[in-house]
Design an enzyme around this catalytic site. Structure first.
Site, PDB file in Angstrom:
ATOM      1  N   GLY A  25      72.735  65.474  44.656  1.00 50.28           N
ATOM      2  CA  GLY A  25      71.635  65.344  43.710  1.00 50.28           C
ATOM      3  C   GLY A  25      70.241  65.567  44.276  1.00 50.28           C
ATOM      4  O   GLY A  25      69.272  65.023  43.750  1.00 50.28           O
TER       5      GLY A  25
ATOM      6  N   HIS B 104      71.194  78.339  41.333  1.00 48.54           N
ATOM      7  CA  HIS B 104      72.239  78.897  42.197  1.00 48.54           C
ATOM      8  C   HIS B 104      71.622  79.249  43.551  1.00 48.54           C
ATOM      9  O   HIS B 104      70.545  79.856  43.599  1.00 48.54           O
ATOM     10  CB  HIS B 104      72.852  80.145  41.543  1.00 48.54           C
ATOM     11  CG  HIS B 104      73.969  80.706  42.362  1.00 48.54           C
ATOM     12  ND1 HIS B 104      75.228  80.137  42.391  1.00 48.54           N
ATOM     13  CD2 HIS B 104      74.002  81.741  43.232  1.00 48.54           C
ATOM     14  CE1 HIS B 104      75.990  80.818  43.241  1.00 48.54           C
ATOM     15  NE2 HIS B 104      75.266  81.788  43.750  1.00 48.54           N
TER      16      HIS B 104
ATOM     17  N   ASN C 263      68.594  68.322  44.036  1.00 41.99           N
ATOM     18  CA  ASN C 263      67.856  69.049  42.988  1.00 41.99           C
ATOM     19  C   ASN C 263      67.462  68.110  41.849  1.00 41.99           C
ATOM     20  O   ASN C 263      66.384  68.247  41.275  1.00 41.99           O
ATOM     21  CB  ASN C 263      68.678  70.236  42.475  1.00 41.99           C
ATOM     22  CG  ASN C 263      68.556  71.434  43.393  1.00 41.99           C
ATOM     23  OD1 ASN C 263      67.512  72.062  43.456  1.00 41.99           O
ATOM     24  ND2 ASN C 263      69.610  71.711  44.144  1.00 41.99           N
TER      25      ASN C 263
ATOM     26  N   ASP D 190      77.335  82.520  36.377  1.00 44.70           N
ATOM     27  CA  ASP D 190      76.125  83.038  37.040  1.00 44.70           C
ATOM     28  C   ASP D 190      75.642  84.347  36.430  1.00 44.70           C
ATOM     29  O   ASP D 190      74.910  85.104  37.076  1.00 44.70           O
ATOM     30  CB  ASP D 190      76.333  83.196  38.559  1.00 44.70           C
ATOM     31  CG  ASP D 190      76.634  81.869  39.241  1.00 44.70           C
ATOM     32  OD1 ASP D 190      76.050  80.851  38.849  1.00 44.70           O
ATOM     33  OD2 ASP D 190      77.478  81.857  40.159  1.00 44.70           O
TER      34      ASP D 190
ATOM     35  N   ALA E 121      63.147  77.028  48.354  1.00 41.64           N
ATOM     36  CA  ALA E 121      63.339  77.724  47.068  1.00 41.64           C
ATOM     37  C   ALA E 121      63.800  76.787  45.953  1.00 41.64           C
ATOM     38  O   ALA E 121      63.063  76.540  45.004  1.00 41.64           O
ATOM     39  CB  ALA E 121      64.322  78.885  47.245  1.00 41.64           C
ATOM     40  N   GLU E 122      64.992  76.232  46.053  1.00 40.26           N
ATOM     41  CA  GLU E 122      65.569  75.490  44.921  1.00 40.26           C
ATOM     42  C   GLU E 122      64.675  74.370  44.411  1.00 40.26           C
ATOM     43  O   GLU E 122      64.433  74.252  43.203  1.00 40.26           O
ATOM     44  CB  GLU E 122      66.934  74.888  45.316  1.00 40.26           C
ATOM     45  CG  GLU E 122      67.991  75.925  45.617  1.00 40.26           C
ATOM     46  CD  GLU E 122      69.350  75.310  45.894  1.00 40.26           C
ATOM     47  OE1 GLU E 122      69.827  74.506  45.088  1.00 40.26           O
ATOM     48  OE2 GLU E 122      69.940  75.632  46.937  1.00 40.26           O
TER      49      GLU E 122
ATOM     50  N   ASN F  72      70.692  76.818  35.099  1.00 40.31           N
ATOM     51  CA  ASN F  72      71.427  76.474  36.319  1.00 40.31           C
ATOM     52  C   ASN F  72      70.633  76.950  37.527  1.00 40.31           C
ATOM     53  O   ASN F  72      69.953  77.965  37.466  1.00 40.31           O
ATOM     54  CB  ASN F  72      72.788  77.191  36.295  1.00 40.31           C
ATOM     55  CG  ASN F  72      73.597  76.954  37.567  1.00 40.31           C
ATOM     56  OD1 ASN F  72      73.765  75.815  38.006  1.00 40.31           O
ATOM     57  ND2 ASN F  72      74.095  78.018  38.185  1.00 40.31           N
TER      58      ASN F  72
ATOM     59  N   ILE G  89      82.847  75.118  35.676  1.00 41.09           N
ATOM     60  CA  ILE G  89      82.492  76.297  34.875  1.00 41.09           C
ATOM     61  C   ILE G  89      82.668  75.930  33.407  1.00 41.09           C
ATOM     62  O   ILE G  89      83.686  75.356  33.012  1.00 41.09           O
ATOM     63  CB  ILE G  89      83.352  77.511  35.286  1.00 41.09           C
ATOM     64  CG1 ILE G  89      82.923  77.950  36.696  1.00 41.09           C
ATOM     65  CG2 ILE G  89      83.202  78.650  34.286  1.00 41.09           C
ATOM     66  CD1 ILE G  89      83.690  79.117  37.246  1.00 41.09           C
ATOM     67  N   LEU G  90      81.638  76.221  32.612  1.00 39.07           N
ATOM     68  CA  LEU G  90      81.662  75.827  31.201  1.00 39.07           C
ATOM     69  C   LEU G  90      82.209  76.961  30.335  1.00 39.07           C
ATOM     70  O   LEU G  90      81.932  78.131  30.584  1.00 39.07           O
ATOM     71  CB  LEU G  90      80.249  75.448  30.758  1.00 39.07           C
ATOM     72  CG  LEU G  90      79.655  74.246  31.521  1.00 39.07           C
ATOM     73  CD1 LEU G  90      78.162  74.111  31.240  1.00 39.07           C
ATOM     74  CD2 LEU G  90      80.386  72.953  31.167  1.00 39.07           C
TER      75      LEU G  90
HETATM   76  C1  GAR Z   1      72.678  73.276  45.493  1.00 37.39           C
HETATM   77  O1  GAR Z   1      72.484  74.106  46.605  1.00 37.39           O
HETATM   78  C2  GAR Z   1      72.918  74.123  44.251  1.00 37.39           C
HETATM   79  O2  GAR Z   1      72.160  75.285  44.216  1.00 37.39           O
HETATM   80  C3  GAR Z   1      74.387  74.444  44.412  1.00 37.39           C
HETATM   81  O3  GAR Z   1      74.957  73.248  44.894  1.00 37.39           O
HETATM   82  C4  GAR Z   1      73.990  72.499  45.624  1.00 37.39           C
HETATM   83  C5  GAR Z   1      73.890  71.112  45.025  1.00 37.39           C
HETATM   84  O4  GAR Z   1      73.092  70.270  45.815  1.00 37.39           O
HETATM   85  N1  GAR Z   1      74.950  74.885  43.181  1.00 37.39           N
HETATM   86  C6  GAR Z   1      75.887  75.819  43.103  1.00 37.39           C
HETATM   87  O5  GAR Z   1      76.398  76.350  44.070  1.00 37.39           O
HETATM   88  C7  GAR Z   1      76.315  76.193  41.680  1.00 37.39           C
HETATM   89  N2  GAR Z   1      77.021  77.426  41.678  1.00 37.39           N
HETATM   90  P1  GAR Z   1      72.433  68.940  45.222  1.00 37.39           P
HETATM   91  O6  GAR Z   1      73.540  68.109  44.601  1.00 37.39           O
HETATM   92  O7  GAR Z   1      71.852  68.261  46.424  1.00 37.39           O
HETATM   93  O8  GAR Z   1      71.381  69.341  44.235  1.00 37.39           O
END
Ligand code: GAR
Length: 200
Positions: A14, A112, A16, A153, A182-183, A110, A95-96
């Site tokens: 979590g 990625h 993000n 995606d 980035a994220e 989302n 995947i939804l």
């Molecule tokens: C993040 O890097 C996110 O981009 C990725 O999983 C991680 C979750 O981290 N998501 C995917 O790969 C979806 N295809 P978090 O739980 O610390 O946010």
């Protein structure tokens, strides 16, 4: 409506989600408020982050349902009971179906951890994405925020940010850099942009 009601779907750590919570506190995310955090794993640390921030939580686990359809129906019910306007997938590792994505057309986004269309689609999630990027030897990777449709995606891209791959990177080191550079930046910005659009 003066703020879009946001539900964040999670499966793991979590970070993000934390970036979104922090963005709401700092005012970067001002057109939307996180009203629910839903996890498909009862032990996801993301749930602790939500509770600490005083956000309602829900757990919906596949193993408690007869099939994928019933599992998704329960998620839909939970989101609709919450009057959700915008759904944010933040490390949600399911995947939804088309039934789900079409019900919330252009209201699911989302994050990625690559520059789509590289290293994405079914089977590319979490650390696997960074393993694939390192294996290919790319010198630049990054993150993408996109709308979610029935193609994994494959929905319209909202934001992207590039991140350098450095000598000696491991998947874990690269993952952390992509998150930090980035994220955690583009996801809250995109959440604000889409929330603002929903209010107009
Ligand atoms: C993040 O890097 C996110 O981009 C990725 O999983 C991680 C979750 O981290 N998501 C995917 O790969 C979806 N295809 P978090 O739980 O610390 O946010």
């Amino acid at each position: 409506m003066n703020k879009a009601r946001i539900a964040v779907l999670v499966s793991g750590g979590g970070t993000n989600l934390q970036a979104l919570i922090d963005a709401e506190h700092s005012g970067i995310l001002k057109s939307g408020e996180i009203t629910l955090v839903l996890s498909n794993k009862s032990n996801a640390f993301a749930l602790e982050r939500a509770k600490k921030a005083g956000i309602a939580t829900a757990v919906v686990q596949k193993k408690d349902f007869e099939n994928a359809g019933a599992f998704e129906d329960e998620i839909i019910k939970t989101l609709e009971n919450n009057n959700t306007d915008l759904i944010i997938l933040a490390g949600f590792m399911c995947i939804l179906s088309e039934k789900f994505t079409s019900r919330f057309n252009r209201r699911i986004i989302n994050v990625h951890p690559s520059l789509i269309p590289s290293f994405c689609g079914e089977g590319f999630y979490g650390l696997r994405v960074h393993e694939a990027a390192l294996k290919k030897g790319v010198k630049v990777t990054g993150a993408t925020v996109h709308f979610v449709n029935e193609i994994p995606d494959g929905g319209e891209i909202i934001a992207q940010k590039a991140v350098s791959v450095l000598e000696g990177d491991t998947p874990e080191i690269l993952q952390k850099r992509v998150m930090e550079q980035a994220e955690w930046i583009i996801l809250p910005e995109a959440a604000e942009k889409i929330s603002k659009g929903l209010l107009e």
